[in-house]
Write an enzyme that holds these catalytic residues in place. Structure first.
Site, short mmCIF file in Angstrom:
data_model
loop_
_atom_site.label_atom_id
_atom_site.label_comp_id
_atom_site.label_asym_id
_atom_site.label_seq_id
_atom_site.Cartn_x
_atom_site.Cartn_y
_atom_site.Cartn_z
N GLU A 169 0.85 -1.32 0.12
CA GLU A 169 0.14 -0.14 -0.26
C GLU A 169 1.13 1.21 0.18
OE1 GLU A 169 -3.23 0.28 3.24
OE2 GLU A 169 -3.15 2.31 2.99
N CYS A 175 -8.28 3.16 7.86
CA CYS A 175 -9.94 3.37 7.36
C CYS A 175 -11.18 2.29 8.78
CB CYS A 175 -9.62 2.14 6.78
SG CYS A 175 -9.53 0.52 6.90
N SER A 177 -0.03 -9.83 7.03
CA SER A 177 -0.80 -8.92 6.80
C SER A 177 -0.90 -7.92 8.17
CB SER A 177 -1.76 -9.59 7.23
OG SER A 177 -2.88 -9.10 7.54
N ASN A 205 -1.99 -4.96 8.44
CA ASN A 205 -4.11 -5.63 9.38
C ASN A 205 -3.67 -6.30 10.54
OD1 ASN A 205 -6.94 -6.46 9.83
ND2 ASN A 205 -7.32 -4.86 8.45
S1 SF4 Z 1 -8.80 -2.93 5.78
FE1 SF4 Z 1 -10.20 -3.22 4.16
S2 SF4 Z 1 -11.38 -1.49 4.12
FE2 SF4 Z 1 -9.36 -1.16 4.48
S3 SF4 Z 1 -8.24 0.02 3.82
FE3 SF4 Z 1 -7.64 -2.16 3.86
S4 SF4 Z 1 -8.97 -3.24 1.86
FE4 SF4 Z 1 -10.18 -1.31 2.88
#
Ligand code: SF4
Length: 328
Positions: free
Chosen positions: A148, A217, A245, A247
């Site tokens: 990203e 987000c 990941s 996240n």
């Molecule tokens: S986590 Fe999901 S909603 Fe958030 S930016 Fe990434 S793809 Fe988009």
């Protein structure tokens, strides 16, 4: 969806599981797939349905191997770079977004390209482009090398790139304190860490432009809040997700602030059972790129060793749905 967990309890009883130790499972909600991940996966499946296999995908469409393998089974071919895609083929770009140079390269190679970038990443791209037009230097808060950040950097044209990941790096920025500066944040960054870095930027720069609304987000924010609500009550935490990941890693970090035993696992086979309590409370969450089936298989594995009782701890409800990407 707790059907399988309930089944586990029934199976345990049939097997005389009364002798098994009891384990309370706290399921963080929301967890698992976000709207951007669903849209990206749908885009690959739609492209396969419309164009027929093979359909090429540059980089993992989302950061989860189970998802990638399932799409490969349907005819998707994952590549690192576009020079691995035959001329005239259909190619999709991942949810993490790409630099405009990648889109131009696809055009040069005569590929039919579809960009499955999450709309919330696109929003950050538009922001940094505006800052560049306004003559501001752009500082990205994020992880160097993450796709990203690489993609967003491609939208910061005609100036040096600044990617920082800590408060200390704010002082090291080779920029004058009165330089017009703007910042943007990786969508999956830790909200707490970003807040500390942003505060340091505000103190250092006199003319700092900020996003109108947070770049982190809704899905990242909601999952981090939910894991916080669970981790403080748990003897051990299981975060379902991949080590690559962002996240998932951030969820594990947030959980570690409140719980001393945290495991980040791609599935039940990765569990270190010695880190789980003999009795007590285990919390479970899942990254935005982790399918629900992974959580279900972890619950099933726990149900094989414990008599489990499940409580879902819901800190917010999500209704975000993104429009499907047109791939015809
Ligand atoms: S986590 Fe999901 S909603 Fe958030 S930016 Fe990434 S793809 Fe988009």
């Amino acid at each position: 969806m707790l059907v399988l967990a309930t089944d586990c309890l029934q199976d345990n009883r049939k097997r005389g599981a009364g002798k098994r130790p009891e384990l309370k499972v706290l399921l963080a909600a929301p967890r698992g797939f976000c709207a951007g991940v669903r849209r990206a996966i749908d885009a690959v499946e739609d492209a396969l349905a419309v164009h027929g296999p093979p359909v090429y995908v540059r980089r993992p469409i989302v950061h989860n191997l189970q998802v990638v393998r399932a799409l490969e089974a349907q005819g998707a071919i994952f590549v690192e770079e576009l020079d691995q895609v035959p001329t005239g083929s259909v190619v999709l770009f991942s949810a993490h977004g790409v630099s405009p140079e990648v889109s131009r390269d696809a055009l040069r190679r005569k590929l039919t390209a579809f960009d499955a970038v999450c709309p919330l990443v696109s929003k950050v791209h538009r922001e940094v482009e505006r800052h560049v037009r306004d003559g501001r230097r752009v500082v990205l808060i994020g992880h160097k090398g993450h796709p990203e950040i690489e993609g967003t950097l491609g939208h910061v044209t005609g100036q040096a790139a600044y990617v920082i990941n800590s408060v200390d790096e704010v002082d090291d920025l080779a920029l004058a304190d009165d330089q017009p500066v703007a910042y943007a944040v990786q969508t999956t960054y830790s909200a707490d860490e970003a807040a500390a870095i942003i505060e340091a930027l505000r103190k250092r720069f006199n003319d700092l432009a900020e996003p109108v609304s947070s770049d982190i987000c809704y899905a990242t924010t909601n999952r981090q809040n939910a894991v916080r609500a669970v981790a403080g009550r748990a003897d051990a935490m299981i975060v379902a997700g991949e080590h690559f990941s962002s996240n998932a890693c951030r969820l594990a970090e947030v959980a570690s602030e409140l719980c001393t035993s945290v495991q980040l696992v791609a599935g039940p086979e990765g569990l270190d059972w010695s880190l789980l309590p003999r009795h007590g409370v285990v919390g479970i969450t899942a990254a935005a790129s982790t399918p629900d089936s992974t959580v279900q298989s972890i619950l099933e594995a726990l149900g094989g060793r414990y008599e489990i009782g499940i409580e879902e701890v819901e800190t917010s409800r999500e209704s975000t749905v993104f429009k499907r990407l047109g791939v015809s």
